[in-house]
Scaffold this active site. Structure first.
Site, PDB file in Angstrom:
ATOM      1  N   GLU A 174     -27.963 -44.807  27.028  1.00 34.51           N
ATOM      2  CA  GLU A 174     -26.860 -44.876  27.468  1.00 34.51           C
ATOM      3  C   GLU A 174     -25.314 -43.540  27.012  1.00 34.51           C
ATOM      4  O   GLU A 174     -24.298 -44.357  27.414  1.00 34.51           O
ATOM      5  CB  GLU A 174     -26.315 -46.413  26.053  1.00 34.51           C
ATOM      6  CG  GLU A 174     -25.332 -47.062  26.551  1.00 34.51           C
ATOM      7  CD  GLU A 174     -23.720 -46.083  25.988  1.00 34.51           C
ATOM      8  OE1 GLU A 174     -23.129 -46.499  26.415  1.00 34.51           O
ATOM      9  OE2 GLU A 174     -24.083 -45.279  24.338  1.00 34.51           O
TER      10      GLU A 174
ATOM     11  N   ASP B 254     -30.196 -44.215  22.121  1.00 32.85           N
ATOM     12  CA  ASP B 254     -29.925 -42.947  21.773  1.00 32.85           C
ATOM     13  C   ASP B 254     -29.207 -42.194  20.768  1.00 32.85           C
ATOM     14  O   ASP B 254     -28.283 -43.179  20.676  1.00 32.85           O
ATOM     15  CB  ASP B 254     -30.131 -41.597  23.545  1.00 32.85           C
ATOM     16  CG  ASP B 254     -28.756 -42.677  24.220  1.00 32.85           C
ATOM     17  OD1 ASP B 254     -28.256 -43.996  23.974  1.00 32.85           O
ATOM     18  OD2 ASP B 254     -28.188 -42.156  25.007  1.00 32.85           O
TER      19      ASP B 254
END
Length: 441
Positions: free
Chosen positions: A167, A100
């Site tokens: 994350e 991400d």
């Protein structure tokens, strides 16, 4: 991630490219792969995706892993990827890359800079940028998958490679575990990841022995008062003054309540209260980030925050029904621990491959990472290592004289790692780490 900020490593300035890794089949193969990997990197960088929205990134990782011969499953933990290669008896090793990006508008000026936009979890419009280097993580993951698949005659065991979502909000590892990562697929005995570093010269490697990243807690404190007119404070109970006293008192938790040899951080990142010059409001709000390594220090800090807020309210004469409300958010990220003997074994393998001038032990940092959850899911049966790969371009490192305070940090809209040495080194390092554990055929 939760504002991951890599601490400047003492001695990092001495890490230099004294020599490249010794020429060998792995280094040569990675070198031949670099044009393709850099094309992938530029594409990933230009097309970032926010947490739990990593569908395009996940598809790219899944396609590359399938072409390399892995059995691939997608949609684990919403958008996660699990690629498995069984290659005879031996250990089960899991390699992770996070996928991400961050809600930031890129300002690097790169020709392939992100122009992507989206919305935060709160619904606000935002630019999107790989300001934490997860694009280098995914690219090196692909390079590692290619190499280890091509080197199957040199290792024996089971290799699991995962693309982890979310994350940056500390939720992706837990989502994958809850979706059966360790029950639907072989459970690893070793988990390994790397993170690019804005505090080290591109192509160098850093590692910590023991704790490497911190427990991260987010705490909300609602400081309640009794509102009134600013001209008549004696008729009110001012929550802004009380909140200010709480902010000051909280600083003694680290200074006076934990062992000076332990580490802790209590930072008040937001203080909101009031709406007009002459109105004493009914409440003020504080938002804290709390960092620690050990469970004992974490508990001391969290308990101390609640006690301090209540104590200051009592001292201010606040009635019982207006005591502060302290909420520890469900966003906890546990500390990341590099275990032995794995850490020593892989550090020795890195030094043998890259030379002592490019590998160094560095201090732990107070940033956070949910990679820790993969180890904590079975503390007795899993060893863990997260290491750093430097990303600072040589010219910028030289211009700063190795002073990282003069360089953009990760999570900065100006952070741009030097992709070639970062990805090349990370790929070689991840392959080297995996081979150090997987049995020989």
């Amino acid at each position: 991630m939760h504002a991951l900020l890599l601490a400047s490593a003492a001695g990092a300035a001495s890490l230099m490219f004294a020599k490249p890794a010794a020429a060998d089949p792995l280094a040569d193969a990675v070198g031949r792969d670099m044009p393709s990997l850099l094309t992938i990197y530029r594409d990933l960088h230009a097309n970032p995706e926010l947490s739990f929205q990593e569908t395009r990134s996940a598809a790219k990782l899944a396609d590359e892993a399938r072409r390399a011969g892995f059995d691939v499953t997608t949609g684990i933990g919403r958008t996660g990827v699990v690629a498995v290669m069984r290659n005879g008896p031996g250990p089960v090793v899991m390699l992770r890359a996070d996928m991400d990006a961050l809600p930031l508008t890129e300002q690097t000026g790169l020709p392939f800079a992100s122009r992507a936009t989206g919305r935060t979890r709160e619904g606000a419009a935002t630019g999107i940028m790989h300001a934490c280097g997860h694009d280098t993580h995914m690219t090196a993951w692909i390079g590692t998958a290619r190499r280890l698949a091509a080197m199957k005659d040199q290792w024996s065991g089971t290799l699991i490679m995962i693309g982890q979502p979310a994350e940056e909000i500390g939720s992706g590892a837990r989502a994958m575990l809850e979706d059966g990562l360790y029950t639907r697929f072989p459970k690893p005995s070793v988990v390994i990841a790397f993170h690019d570093s804005a505090s080290q010269l591109a192509g160098t490697i850093g590692y910590s022995d023991g704790y490497t990243l911190a427990n991260v807690d987010s705490v909300d404190v609602t400081v309640r008062g009794i509102g009134g007119h600013g001209a008549y404070p004696h008729l009110a109970k001012d929550p802004i003054v009380l909140a200010a006293r709480i902010v000051s008192a909280l600083q003694t938790l680290v200074a006076r309540e934990i062992n000076p040899l332990d580490s802790g951080v209590v930072t008040v990142g937001s203080f909101i209260g009031g709406s007009k010059h002459n109105i004493i409001p009914d409440e003020a709000k504080l938002q804290l980030t709390v960092r620690s390594y050990t469970p004992e220090v974490r508990r001391t800090l969290l308990d101390g925050i609640a006690r301090t807020a209540r104590g200051e309210a009592i001292a201010a004469g606040m009635p019982e029904d207006r005591m502060p409300i302290v909420t520890v958010k469900d966003e906890f990220t546990p500390a990341t621990l590099n275990t032995q003997p794995l850490t020593g074994q892989i550090a020795a393998a890195f030094t043998q491959r890259f030379g002592a001038s490019r590998v160094a032990q560095v201090p732990p940092a107070m940033g956070g990472e949910d990679f820790s959850r993969f180890y904590l899911a079975d503390q007795q049966g899993i060893q863990s290592l997260l290491f750093w790969v430097g990303g600072v371009p040589q010219a910028k490192w030289d211009a700063a004289g190795g002073d990282v305070t003069k360089l953009p940090s990760i999570h900065s809209p100006f952070w741009a790692p030097d992709p070639e040495p970062t990805i090349r080194t990370a790929t070689e390092a991840m392959v080297t780490a995996a081979l150090a554990v997987l049995g020989r055929r």
